[in-house]
Write an enzyme that holds these catalytic residues in place. Structure first.
Site, PDB file in Angstrom:
ATOM      1  N   GLY A  67      33.737  -2.421 -42.446  1.00 21.44           N
ATOM      2  CA  GLY A  67      35.001  -1.962 -41.923  1.00 21.44           C
ATOM      3  C   GLY A  67      34.813  -1.183 -40.625  1.00 21.44           C
ATOM      4  O   GLY A  67      33.702  -0.772 -40.273  1.00 21.44           O
ATOM      5  N   GLY A 119      32.342  -4.090 -46.054  1.00 18.85           N
ATOM      6  CA  GLY A 119      33.509  -4.962 -46.071  1.00 18.85           C
ATOM      7  C   GLY A 119      33.189  -6.424 -45.862  1.00 18.85           C
ATOM      8  O   GLY A 119      33.924  -7.299 -46.323  1.00 18.85           O
ATOM      9  N   GLU A 142      27.029   2.500 -48.073  1.00 20.75           N
ATOM     10  CA  GLU A 142      28.062   3.532 -48.044  1.00 20.75           C
ATOM     11  C   GLU A 142      27.545   4.953 -48.291  1.00 20.75           C
ATOM     12  O   GLU A 142      28.028   5.906 -47.673  1.00 20.75           O
ATOM     13  CB  GLU A 142      29.159   3.190 -49.067  1.00 20.75           C
ATOM     14  CG  GLU A 142      30.063   2.048 -48.662  1.00 20.75           C
ATOM     15  CD  GLU A 142      29.441   0.674 -48.857  1.00 20.75           C
ATOM     16  OE1 GLU A 142      30.044  -0.316 -48.406  1.00 20.75           O
ATOM     17  OE2 GLU A 142      28.348   0.590 -49.456  1.00 20.75           O
ATOM     18  N   ASP A 150      32.365  -0.081 -52.213  1.00 19.06           N
ATOM     19  CA  ASP A 150      33.727  -0.489 -52.548  1.00 19.06           C
ATOM     20  C   ASP A 150      33.856  -1.988 -52.357  1.00 19.06           C
ATOM     21  O   ASP A 150      32.879  -2.707 -52.496  1.00 19.06           O
ATOM     22  CB  ASP A 150      34.745   0.306 -51.713  1.00 19.06           C
ATOM     23  CG  ASP A 150      34.652   0.012 -50.214  1.00 19.06           C
ATOM     24  OD1 ASP A 150      33.582  -0.414 -49.740  1.00 19.06           O
ATOM     25  OD2 ASP A 150      35.671   0.216 -49.504  1.00 19.06           O
TER      26      ASP A 150
END
Length: 356
Positions: A67, A119, A142, A150
């Site tokens: 992301g 992502g 992360e 995630d």
């Protein structure tokens, strides 16, 4: 500046083609890109002219580096961002897209060439046909920025053989093609030089036949070869005990793993371990995404996410000042707060996806 779209969408020879088109940013994902991809997939799901979807990334560096964390930093730095913030809304649509990919009714071919992080994993590793190359480097980094895996990453990591997923998550290790196949993040190995041939074959053959025509045996996995100490060390109930076991293990790779873990955000490490153990007990990708959304929204208001992005991407001093600063300072109550339900702002991926 360029007027070229950040995602290229087209249909040709029965293929719905999605090309992430931000090569200078290693195709980092934005909210607008997520919505564009979602719209295309929903339209193609009911379109008889599309028999399969193919996801690729522009440029030579990778499919997707994750992301757009600079935008996330801008949103989170005042400490008040939540589910209704720009990032909260982005993640909501992104996770629903991950669920859509995971249950897509047609073959979904992800070309995971080069860097595939965060992502990018969510866009590719939930697909039905996942192709890696000798250039693939796949990971969930992360905890290094004070965040938690995630985009359905904890679903995949928790289902990797033994404790390989915990090792990858807590150290932010990058998986090679062989590692990714062994860990369940990919299915097929195709040399990068054969990707044009693969794309040509997909235009005239069924997906399985096309991939079989160019695929080669998966390379050996260094990660899988180290399962004995990985499984023994990461089976511990706490991050502190994992580190202690790594320190005591008779393997230089274990010592390095301990050092890698201790450089990461202490609270992110503890929340990640709990997330992984919880995801292992949940029975669907959608249920895991629902829980990941709670955790992500909580992280958005945390000190460590802002500080981690600052240290790694904004100031680039690589010297994050985590708070709490040590594992022992992270209380059970602090960890539990990350899993608090969001009431009306729950993701509800299961409900939303099954109703479409």
């Amino acid at each position: 500046m360029t007027d070229e779209p950040e995602v290229l969408i087209s249909v040709s020879d029965g293929l719905g083609l999605i090309t992430l088109n931000r090569p200078k940013a290693i195709n980092a994902l934005t909210h607008a890109m997520t919505l564009t991809i979602t719209d295309a997939l929903r339209a193609w799901g009911a379109d008889d002219a599309v028999r399969a979807v193919v996801l690729t990334g522009a440029g030579e560096r990778g499919l997707c580096a994750g992301g757009d964390i600079v935008a996330i930093h801008a949103d989170a730095k005042d400490g008040t961002a939540g589910a209704d913030s720009p990032t909260g809304r982005f993640w909501r649509d992104e996770y629903l897209l991950n669920a859509l990919i995971g249950g897509y009714p047609k073959p979904y071919v992800a070309i995971m060439d080069g860097i595939v992080m965060g992502g990018g994993v969510g866009l590719s590793a939930h697909g039905s046909h996942r192709v890696v190359t000798e250039r693939s480097r796949i990971g969930m980094p992360e905890v290094g920025i004070g965040f938690v895996p995630d985009v359905g990453g904890t679903y995949l990591l928790s289902r990797a053989p033994g404790e390989l997923g915990a090792h990858v998550a807590l150290t932010t290790a990058r998986m090679t093609a062989g590692d990714a196949i062994a860990a369940g993040f990919a299915d097929h190995y195709v040399p990068s030089s054969a990707l044009p041939e693969l794309l040509a074959a997909l235009r005239v053959h069924g997906v399985d036949e096309a991939i079989a025509s160019v695929a080669q045996p998966a390379p050996a996995s260094d990660l899988l070869a180290q399962r004995s100490w990985i499984d023994a060390c990461y089976a511990a109930d706490t991050v502190e005990e994992i580190v202690a076991r790594l320190r005591a293990a008779d393997a230089p790779e274990a010592t390095k793993a301990a050092d890698d873990i201790l450089a990461k955000s202490p609270v992110a490490l503890k929340v990640t371990l709990r997330s992984l153990r919880a995801a292992r007990r949940l029975d669907s990708l959608e249920a895991v995404l629902d829980e990941e959304y709670r955790v992500s929204v909580a992280a958005l208001a945390s000190h460590d996410l802002v500080e981690g992005i600052r240290a790694q991407v904004i100031d680039k001093d690589r010297n994050p000042r985590w708070a709490p600063a040590t594992l022992t300072d992270v209380t059970d109550d602090l960890v539990a707060a990350y899993f608090a339900e969001l009431g009306e702002r729950e993701l509800r991926a299961t409900t939303q996806e099954t109703q479409r």
